[in-house]
Design an enzyme around this catalytic site. Structure first.
Site, PDB file in Angstrom:
ATOM      1  N   ASP A  97       0.799  -1.227   0.000  1.00  7.13           N
ATOM      2  CA  ASP A  97       0.000   0.000   0.000  1.00  7.13           C
ATOM      3  C   ASP A  97       0.829   1.272   0.000  1.00  7.13           C
ATOM      4  O   ASP A  97       0.419   2.297   0.530  1.00  7.13           O
ATOM      5  CB  ASP A  97      -0.915  -0.020   1.230  1.00  7.13           C
ATOM      6  CG  ASP A  97      -0.141  -0.355   2.505  1.00  7.13           C
ATOM      7  OD1 ASP A  97       1.096  -0.196   2.509  1.00  7.13           O
ATOM      8  OD2 ASP A  97      -0.777  -0.784   3.489  1.00  7.13           O
ATOM      9  N   GLU A 119      -0.685  -8.929  -1.161  1.00  5.80           N
ATOM     10  CA  GLU A 119      -1.187  -8.363   0.106  1.00  5.80           C
ATOM     11  C   GLU A 119      -2.382  -7.438  -0.167  1.00  5.80           C
ATOM     12  O   GLU A 119      -2.471  -6.314   0.328  1.00  5.80           O
ATOM     13  CB  GLU A 119      -0.100  -7.619   0.886  1.00  5.80           C
ATOM     14  CG  GLU A 119      -0.410  -7.462   2.365  1.00  5.80           C
ATOM     15  CD  GLU A 119       0.672  -6.694   3.125  1.00  5.80           C
ATOM     16  OE1 GLU A 119       1.018  -5.573   2.717  1.00  5.80           O
ATOM     17  OE2 GLU A 119       1.190  -7.226   4.108  1.00  5.80           O
ATOM     18  N   GLU A 133      -1.730   5.138   3.246  1.00  5.38           N
ATOM     19  CA  GLU A 133      -1.748   3.756   2.732  1.00  5.38           C
ATOM     20  C   GLU A 133      -3.157   3.208   2.486  1.00  5.38           C
ATOM     21  O   GLU A 133      -3.385   2.447   1.552  1.00  5.38           O
ATOM     22  CB  GLU A 133      -0.993   2.824   3.692  1.00  5.38           C
ATOM     23  CG  GLU A 133       0.517   3.041   3.715  1.00  5.38           C
ATOM     24  CD  GLU A 133       0.967   4.145   4.649  1.00  5.38           C
ATOM     25  OE1 GLU A 133       0.108   4.816   5.273  1.00  5.38           O
ATOM     26  OE2 GLU A 133       2.187   4.369   4.752  1.00  5.38           O
ATOM     27  N   HIS A 212       6.689   4.384  13.611  1.00  9.07           N
ATOM     28  CA  HIS A 212       7.057   5.236  12.475  1.00  9.07           C
ATOM     29  C   HIS A 212       5.869   5.763  11.679  1.00  9.07           C
ATOM     30  O   HIS A 212       6.046   6.429  10.680  1.00  9.07           O
ATOM     31  CB  HIS A 212       7.934   4.439  11.501  1.00  9.07           C
ATOM     32  CG  HIS A 212       7.168   3.437  10.696  1.00  9.07           C
ATOM     33  ND1 HIS A 212       6.628   2.307  11.247  1.00  9.07           N
ATOM     34  CD2 HIS A 212       6.814   3.419   9.385  1.00  9.07           C
ATOM     35  CE1 HIS A 212       5.997   1.617  10.306  1.00  9.07           C
ATOM     36  NE2 HIS A 212       6.080   2.272   9.171  1.00  9.07           N
ATOM     37  N   ARG A 214       3.115   7.736   9.844  1.00 11.02           N
ATOM     38  CA  ARG A 214       2.949   9.155   9.521  1.00 11.02           C
ATOM     39  C   ARG A 214       1.806   9.794  10.323  1.00 11.02           C
ATOM     40  O   ARG A 214       1.925  10.917  10.801  1.00 11.02           O
ATOM     41  CB  ARG A 214       2.654   9.248   8.018  1.00 11.02           C
ATOM     42  CG  ARG A 214       2.698  10.594   7.403  1.00 11.02           C
ATOM     43  CD  ARG A 214       2.463  10.445   5.905  1.00 11.02           C
ATOM     44  NE  ARG A 214       3.586   9.757   5.277  1.00 11.02           N
ATOM     45  CZ  ARG A 214       4.632  10.384   4.752  1.00 11.02           C
ATOM     46  NH1 ARG A 214       4.691  11.695   4.760  1.00 11.02           N
ATOM     47  NH2 ARG A 214       5.616   9.705   4.203  1.00 11.02           N
ATOM     48  N   HIS A 245      13.436   4.693  13.465  1.00 12.26           N
ATOM     49  CA  HIS A 245      13.243   5.005  12.043  1.00 12.26           C
ATOM     50  C   HIS A 245      13.990   6.314  11.723  1.00 12.26           C
ATOM     51  O   HIS A 245      13.980   7.238  12.528  1.00 12.26           O
ATOM     52  CB  HIS A 245      11.739   5.164  11.799  1.00 12.26           C
ATOM     53  CG  HIS A 245      11.343   5.075  10.369  1.00 12.26           C
ATOM     54  ND1 HIS A 245      11.424   6.139   9.507  1.00 12.26           N
ATOM     55  CD2 HIS A 245      10.873   4.034   9.630  1.00 12.26           C
ATOM     56  CE1 HIS A 245      11.006   5.764   8.301  1.00 12.26           C
ATOM     57  NE2 HIS A 245      10.667   4.484   8.358  1.00 12.26           N
TER      58      HIS A 245
HETATM   59  N1  UDP Z   1      12.290  -4.218  10.167  1.00 14.47           N
HETATM   60  C1  UDP Z   1      13.642  -4.311   9.924  1.00 14.47           C
HETATM   61  N2  UDP Z   1      14.498  -3.579  10.710  1.00 14.47           N
HETATM   62  C2  UDP Z   1      14.075  -2.750  11.688  1.00 14.47           C
HETATM   63  C3  UDP Z   1      12.682  -2.641  11.923  1.00 14.47           C
HETATM   64  C4  UDP Z   1      11.817  -3.390  11.139  1.00 14.47           C
HETATM   65  O1  UDP Z   1      14.083  -5.051   9.042  1.00 14.47           O
HETATM   66  O2  UDP Z   1      14.905  -2.121  12.357  1.00 14.47           O
HETATM   67  C5  UDP Z   1      11.369  -4.994   9.315  1.00 14.47           C
HETATM   68  C6  UDP Z   1      10.337  -5.811  10.040  1.00 14.47           C
HETATM   69  O3  UDP Z   1      10.836  -7.099  10.330  1.00 14.47           O
HETATM   70  C7  UDP Z   1       9.180  -5.853   9.061  1.00 14.47           C
HETATM   71  C8  UDP Z   1       9.329  -4.566   8.281  1.00 14.47           C
HETATM   72  O4  UDP Z   1      10.636  -4.086   8.526  1.00 14.47           O
HETATM   73  O5  UDP Z   1       9.308  -6.937   8.155  1.00 14.47           O
HETATM   74  C9  UDP Z   1       8.296  -3.572   8.710  1.00 14.47           C
HETATM   75  O6  UDP Z   1       8.541  -2.378   8.122  1.00 14.47           O
HETATM   76  P1  UDP Z   1       7.839  -1.038   8.595  1.00 14.47           P
HETATM   77  O7  UDP Z   1       7.481  -1.169  10.039  1.00 14.47           O
HETATM   78  O8  UDP Z   1       8.746   0.069   8.166  1.00 14.47           O
HETATM   79  O9  UDP Z   1       6.577  -0.930   7.668  1.00 14.47           O
HETATM   80  P2  UDP Z   1       5.084  -1.469   7.717  1.00 14.47           P
HETATM   81  O10 UDP Z   1       5.133  -2.957   7.838  1.00 14.47           O
HETATM   82  O11 UDP Z   1       4.394  -0.806   8.862  1.00 14.47           O
HETATM   83  O12 UDP Z   1       4.539  -1.044   6.398  1.00 14.47           O
END
Ligand code: UDP
Length: 371
Positions: A97, A119, A133, A212, A214, A245
């Site tokens: 997204d 997804e 998103e 993180h 927004r 982040h």
């Molecule tokens: N992740 C990572 N390193 C970190 C924090 C998170 O590799 O320091 C991974 C986590 O395992 C997951 C993904 O990043 O697979 C999640 O990304 P994020 O939280 O940025 O995005 P969202 O899933 O909320 O879109």
């Protein structure tokens, strides 16, 4: 002749969730796979691509410091249009997204190329949560020709919106494929600098924290960070590990409110394999991340979700995740109960396969082959 598939991604979670699909397509002689990377994230993405051995065929490097969604979306459309003109794929595949997923789908549509969405079908019903998103994923659903829904609930959301059942395939989430792949194929990936900073990391009880989103920037972020500070004071024997982040909206308040606390360890973002191993050894998780909710529930880690709404209700209903909101006092109460009451903790600390069984990528590839 092999069908040419163009995978388009721009951020860390897209790379993590597309990696198993990329590997499965590469290993399959029915397909030729090409990878286009917009670079919507820069440092986070480069690290992840390296860690997962993903080599872009097209690297658009569109990330600019302080870039707005207007600039990003505006820059991406012609750039991805040019990639598609050059690659001329049979299918464009986007994940999730993000702005990249939305513009990737739109560029495919404008070339009248078939678009597959991995997804698909996650919804909160709140167009500003998560922002932007929720709207990007709805727009991708309008465009896509094939919808790979991670769960039955996601498939139902698509049906409710009028997507024909014949286009929807429930596959599980590729996040689960990726998680098990790194835990088994990269067994020594625990982050070295962390192990040297915390010599007793493997025996220490620790909470893994991330935030993180927004829509939390500003007031809500301060509430979340105050909750972490309060918990660190209440539970001095527990370590709180927080990979921060790089967005200044997170980085600055995190260091201002948590820097210097003895049992809060602020780190730079961790490479995905290291993060996955750390997660598997954590005691519990506090997060606003989507992907981490899936991974933590899969590993049976009690997860306090610091958001007002979540599109990952499956983990909440299964009882491993708690939707705490962003109010500091509520977050502190939820986490305190889990840290202070073993029985309450054990009730949540159960592995549940609500997000898939780790075979999503092969099911996606077989469905593409059958088209
Ligand atoms: N992740 C990572 N390193 C970190 C924090 C998170 O590799 O320091 C991974 C986590 O395992 C997951 C993904 O990043 O697979 C999640 O990304 P994020 O939280 O940025 O995005 P969202 O899933 O909320 O879109």
């Amino acid at each position: 002749m092999a069908d040419r598939i163009l995978l388009v991604l721009g951020t860390r979670p897209e790379a993590i969730k597309l990696a198993p699909v990329y590997r499965a397509l590469q290993a399959d002689e029915r397909f030729e796979v090409l990878l286009a990377v917009t670079g919507q994230h820069r440092e986070l993405l480069t690290d992840t691509l390296q860690a997962l051995a993903l080599t872009p065929d097209y690297d658009l490097a569109l990330m600019r410091a302080g870039q707005s969604q207007f600039d990003l979306v505006g820059a991406m459309l012609p750039a991805l249009g040019a990639v598609m003109a050059s690659a001329n794929p049979a299918w464009v595949v986007v994940q999730g997204d993000t702005a990249t997923a939305f513009v990737g789908a739109l560029a495919g549509y404008l070339r009248q190329t078939k678009v597959a969405h991995i997804e698909a079908g996650l919804r909160t019903g709140d167009k500003y949560g998560p922002f932007p998103e929720e709207v990007y994923r709805r727009l991708v659903a309008d465009i896509a020709d094939l919808h790979f829904a991670p769960t039955a609930r996601a498939a139902q959301n698509l049906l409710t919106e009028g997507i024909p059942a014949s286009q929807i395939h429930v596959t599980g989430n590729t996040a689960i494929d990726s998680l098990h792949w790194v835990l088994t194929h990269l067994p020594d990936a625990l982050p070295e600098d962390l192990v040297s900073r915390v010599p007793d990391l493997l025996t220490q009880r620790f909470v893994l924290v991330t935030c993180h989103r927004r829509e939390s920037f500003g007031q809500d972020m301060a509430e979340i960070l105050r909750a972490v500070a309060e918990l660190a004071a209440r539970f001095p024997a527990v370590l709180f590990i927080f990979p921060v982040h790089p967005n200044p909206e997170v980085l600055q308040p995190a260091h201002a409110l948590l820097g210097g606390l003895a049992n809060v360890l602020l780190t730079t973002p961790l490479q995905y394999p290291g993060f996955a191993h750390l997660l598997s050894r954590s005691y519990l998780v506090m997060t606003d991340s989507g992907g981490i909710q899936e991974e933590a529930v899969e590993l049976g880690k009690p997860t306090v979700v610091m958001r007002k709404v979540t599109e990952r209700q499956e983990g909440v209903e299964a009882g491993t995740a708690l939707l705490a909101g962003v109010d500091s006092a509520t977050i502190v109460a939820c986490v305190s109960e889990l840290l202070g009451d073993r029985a309450a903790y054990e009730r949540l600390a159960v592995r549940r396969n609500v997000y898939g069984d780790g075979t999503a990528a092969s099911s996606i590839v077989e469905t593409l082959a059958a088209q």
